[in-house]
Design an enzyme around this catalytic site. Structure first.
Site, PDB file in Angstrom:
ATOM      1  N   TYR A  62     -12.116  -1.875  12.253  1.00 32.02           N
ATOM      2  CA  TYR A  62     -10.771  -1.287  12.183  1.00 32.02           C
ATOM      3  C   TYR A  62     -10.008  -1.564  13.480  1.00 32.02           C
ATOM      4  O   TYR A  62      -8.868  -2.042  13.463  1.00 32.02           O
ATOM      5  CB  TYR A  62     -10.885   0.220  11.925  1.00 32.02           C
ATOM      6  CG  TYR A  62      -9.550   0.892  11.692  1.00 32.02           C
ATOM      7  CD1 TYR A  62      -8.906   0.798  10.466  1.00 32.02           C
ATOM      8  CD2 TYR A  62      -8.923   1.603  12.711  1.00 32.02           C
ATOM      9  CE1 TYR A  62      -7.671   1.411  10.257  1.00 32.02           C
ATOM     10  CE2 TYR A  62      -7.697   2.212  12.512  1.00 32.02           C
ATOM     11  CZ  TYR A  62      -7.075   2.113  11.280  1.00 32.02           C
ATOM     12  OH  TYR A  62      -5.852   2.715  11.082  1.00 32.02           O
ATOM     13  N   GLY A 113       0.812  -1.219   0.000  1.00 29.61           N
ATOM     14  CA  GLY A 113       0.000   0.000   0.000  1.00 29.61           C
ATOM     15  C   GLY A 113       0.840   1.260   0.000  1.00 29.61           C
ATOM     16  O   GLY A 113       0.535   2.222   0.706  1.00 29.61           O
ATOM     17  N   SER A 171      -1.991   0.808  14.680  1.00 27.69           N
ATOM     18  CA  SER A 171      -2.636   2.097  14.950  1.00 27.69           C
ATOM     19  C   SER A 171      -2.775   2.227  16.457  1.00 27.69           C
ATOM     20  O   SER A 171      -2.796   1.210  17.171  1.00 27.69           O
ATOM     21  CB  SER A 171      -4.034   2.109  14.308  1.00 27.69           C
ATOM     22  OG  SER A 171      -4.807   3.179  14.825  1.00 27.69           O
ATOM     23  N   LYS A 206      -6.631  -3.996  13.870  1.00 26.13           N
ATOM     24  CA  LYS A 206      -5.337  -3.477  14.317  1.00 26.13           C
ATOM     25  C   LYS A 206      -4.900  -4.141  15.625  1.00 26.13           C
ATOM     26  O   LYS A 206      -3.713  -4.376  15.840  1.00 26.13           O
ATOM     27  CB  LYS A 206      -5.407  -1.953  14.470  1.00 26.13           C
ATOM     28  CG  LYS A 206      -5.656  -1.211  13.148  1.00 26.13           C
ATOM     29  CD  LYS A 206      -4.536  -1.448  12.158  1.00 26.13           C
ATOM     30  CE  LYS A 206      -4.657  -0.596  10.909  1.00 26.13           C
ATOM     31  NZ  LYS A 206      -3.565  -0.815   9.964  1.00 26.13           N
ATOM     32  N   ASN A 228       1.841  -2.336   5.442  1.00 26.18           N
ATOM     33  CA  ASN A 228       1.289  -0.993   5.647  1.00 26.18           C
ATOM     34  C   ASN A 228      -0.135  -0.822   5.109  1.00 26.18           C
ATOM     35  O   ASN A 228      -0.903  -0.045   5.664  1.00 26.18           O
ATOM     36  CB  ASN A 228       2.212   0.033   4.974  1.00 26.18           C
ATOM     37  CG  ASN A 228       1.549   1.394   4.838  1.00 26.18           C
ATOM     38  OD1 ASN A 228       1.467   2.150   5.808  1.00 26.18           O
ATOM     39  ND2 ASN A 228       1.041   1.709   3.651  1.00 26.18           N
ATOM     40  N   ALA A 255     -10.552  -3.855  15.749  1.00 27.95           N
ATOM     41  CA  ALA A 255     -10.282  -5.295  15.914  1.00 27.95           C
ATOM     42  C   ALA A 255      -9.146  -5.749  14.999  1.00 27.95           C
ATOM     43  O   ALA A 255      -8.280  -6.534  15.404  1.00 27.95           O
ATOM     44  CB  ALA A 255     -11.551  -6.092  15.615  1.00 27.95           C
TER      45      ALA A 255
HETATM   46  P1  NAP Z   1      -3.826   5.702   2.590  1.00 29.25           P
HETATM   47  O1  NAP Z   1      -3.332   7.075   2.269  1.00 29.25           O
HETATM   48  O2  NAP Z   1      -5.208   5.332   2.202  1.00 29.25           O
HETATM   49  O3  NAP Z   1      -2.798   4.631   2.011  1.00 29.25           O
HETATM   50  C1  NAP Z   1      -3.058   3.250   2.083  1.00 29.25           C
HETATM   51  C2  NAP Z   1      -2.742   2.650   0.749  1.00 29.25           C
HETATM   52  O4  NAP Z   1      -3.025   1.230   0.764  1.00 29.25           O
HETATM   53  C3  NAP Z   1      -3.602   3.259  -0.358  1.00 29.25           C
HETATM   54  O5  NAP Z   1      -2.815   3.601  -1.478  1.00 29.25           O
HETATM   55  C4  NAP Z   1      -4.586   2.144  -0.675  1.00 29.25           C
HETATM   56  O6  NAP Z   1      -5.076   2.182  -2.004  1.00 29.25           O
HETATM   57  C5  NAP Z   1      -3.710   0.910  -0.431  1.00 29.25           C
HETATM   58  N1  NAP Z   1      -4.517  -0.285  -0.304  1.00 29.25           N
HETATM   59  C6  NAP Z   1      -5.760  -0.393   0.238  1.00 29.25           C
HETATM   60  N2  NAP Z   1      -6.209  -1.649   0.114  1.00 29.25           N
HETATM   61  C7  NAP Z   1      -5.244  -2.352  -0.520  1.00 29.25           C
HETATM   62  C8  NAP Z   1      -5.136  -3.692  -0.959  1.00 29.25           C
HETATM   63  N3  NAP Z   1      -6.129  -4.563  -0.759  1.00 29.25           N
HETATM   64  N4  NAP Z   1      -4.019  -4.089  -1.591  1.00 29.25           N
HETATM   65  C9  NAP Z   1      -3.009  -3.208  -1.811  1.00 29.25           C
HETATM   66  N5  NAP Z   1      -3.059  -1.915  -1.423  1.00 29.25           N
HETATM   67  C10 NAP Z   1      -4.170  -1.485  -0.790  1.00 29.25           C
HETATM   68  O7  NAP Z   1      -3.707   5.451   4.164  1.00 29.25           O
HETATM   69  P2  NAP Z   1      -2.579   5.928   5.194  1.00 29.25           P
HETATM   70  O8  NAP Z   1      -3.202   6.956   6.022  1.00 29.25           O
HETATM   71  O9  NAP Z   1      -1.292   6.198   4.519  1.00 29.25           O
HETATM   72  O10 NAP Z   1      -2.485   4.592   6.081  1.00 29.25           O
HETATM   73  C11 NAP Z   1      -1.418   3.659   5.964  1.00 29.25           C
HETATM   74  C12 NAP Z   1      -1.495   2.704   7.151  1.00 29.25           C
HETATM   75  O11 NAP Z   1      -1.401   3.450   8.368  1.00 29.25           O
HETATM   76  C13 NAP Z   1      -2.807   1.935   7.225  1.00 29.25           C
HETATM   77  O12 NAP Z   1      -2.577   0.616   7.667  1.00 29.25           O
HETATM   78  C14 NAP Z   1      -3.597   2.696   8.270  1.00 29.25           C
HETATM   79  O13 NAP Z   1      -4.553   1.905   8.931  1.00 29.25           O
HETATM   80  C15 NAP Z   1      -2.490   3.126   9.209  1.00 29.25           C
HETATM   81  N6  NAP Z   1      -2.850   4.284  10.034  1.00 29.25           N
HETATM   82  C16 NAP Z   1      -3.107   5.499   9.463  1.00 29.25           C
HETATM   83  C17 NAP Z   1      -3.466   6.581  10.290  1.00 29.25           C
HETATM   84  C18 NAP Z   1      -3.760   7.963   9.719  1.00 29.25           C
HETATM   85  O14 NAP Z   1      -4.211   8.821  10.476  1.00 29.25           O
HETATM   86  N7  NAP Z   1      -3.513   8.223   8.445  1.00 29.25           N
HETATM   87  C19 NAP Z   1      -3.553   6.402  11.663  1.00 29.25           C
HETATM   88  C20 NAP Z   1      -3.291   5.147  12.210  1.00 29.25           C
HETATM   89  C21 NAP Z   1      -2.934   4.095  11.384  1.00 29.25           C
HETATM   90  P3  NAP Z   1      -6.495   2.956  -2.294  1.00 29.25           P
HETATM   91  O15 NAP Z   1      -6.634   4.052  -1.306  1.00 29.25           O
HETATM   92  O16 NAP Z   1      -6.359   3.447  -3.661  1.00 29.25           O
HETATM   93  O17 NAP Z   1      -7.538   1.912  -2.117  1.00 29.25           O
END
Ligand code: NAP
Length: 270
Positions: A155, A12, A141, A159, A89, A157
């Protein structure tokens, strides 16, 4: 360069936190495999990182599917022949109450956030065991330790489950010189958060963070790179919070400060 010639896969990583992680590894000389479910995002990021002078591989794959994971690793091993670092990720959120969540929605979130990490770990374990070297970092997270503010129960659960996987795998793989750890981001300013939350709402939410600001994707990447470096070689099964102090609080920072000031005034008899 700490990771010169090492092979790193960040799932991702077409945008957001994953892209920041992939970028830092590329800056440190690693060969980086960029995976995303959207082909253009993966290819654009890979092209940008090639300009840093390293080798990259863009792989479009839905890693919640066994076939997607199999194809991704076939391409990765064909290109680089090995793997040194896996960063799980890719993640998605839901934002509903349990009563409004369908079983399909629940399964989708668990499949992407938890089951995909299991599948990717399974794919790298034999290679890393043979080399007696490897690093796995799971992006969980703060929701894993409390409950999600923006996301729903699926979400939280998923994490929390990811931290369980982290601990077990860390214990099982430590004898092979493989470190497994997790990073727990708090609210981080990525396209996902900016798109789903209005600027006014973001401003209002700042009271939850004693540092008075949100984390940036680079702050999360810093912790991941540290967990894959020699400086953290004795860290096993840990979950590092990068959350601007969000998890420490029982309340919002303004109420906390007011409560303490009120107590002080009472103490001083004012
Ligand atoms: P993001 O900007 O949405 O990036 C996540 C990427 O993963 C996106 O490009 C998404 O593609 C891709 N993805 C989704 N489903 C996928 C799949 N089945 N196969 C391959 N790629 C896939 O999110 P982020 O904020 O950077 O989050 C990254 C990680 O950090 C996640 O695990 C999230 O739970 C965690 N996190 C984020 C936050 C926050 O505040 N941002 C806080 C706590 C934890 P599409 O969007 O095009 O579907």
């Amino acid at each position: 360069m700490e990771f010169a010639g090492e092979v790193v896969l960040v799932t991702g990583s077409g945008k957001g936190i994953g892209k920041a992680i992939a970028t830092q590894f590329a800056q440190e000389g690693a060969f980086v495999c960029i995976n995303d479910v959207v082909r253009e995002d993966a290819e654009r990021t890979a092209e940008e990182l090639e300009k840093l002078g390293t080798k990259t591989l863009a792989v479009q794959a839905d890693i919640s599917k066994e076939e997607g994971v199999r194809n991704m690793f076939d391409l990765l091993f064909e290109r680089f022949g090995t793997i040194d670092v896996l960063v799980n990720n890719a993640g998605v959120g839901d934002s509903l109450m349990v009563e409004d969540t369908t079983y399909e929605m629940w399964k989708k979130v668990i499949d992407i956030n938890l089951n995909a990490a299991f599948l990717c770990c399974k794919a790298v374990i034999p290679v890393m065991q043979k080399k007696r070297h490897g690093k796995i970092v799971n992006i969980a997270s703060v929701a894993a330790k409390k409950m999600s503010y923006h996301g729903g129960a699926a979400y939280t659960a998923s994490k929390a489950g990811l931290l369980g996987l982290t601990r077990h795998l860390a214990y099982e793989l430590a004898p092979y010189g493989i470190n497994v750890n997790a990073v727990c981001p708090g609210a981080t300013l990525t396209p996902l958060l900016k798109m789903s939350t209005s600027p006014a709402q973001l401003e209002a939410e700042l009271v939850r963070f004693p540092m008075g600001r949100f984390s940036e994707a680079e702050d999360i990447a810093n912790a991941v790179v540290f967990l894959c470096s020699t400086k953290s070689r004795m860290m096993v099964g840990q979950a590092i919070d990068v959350d601007a102090g969000e998890l420490l609080a029982w309340t919002d920072f303004n109420s906390y400060q007011k409560y303490r000031k009120d107590r002080l005034r009472k103490f001083l008899g004012q």
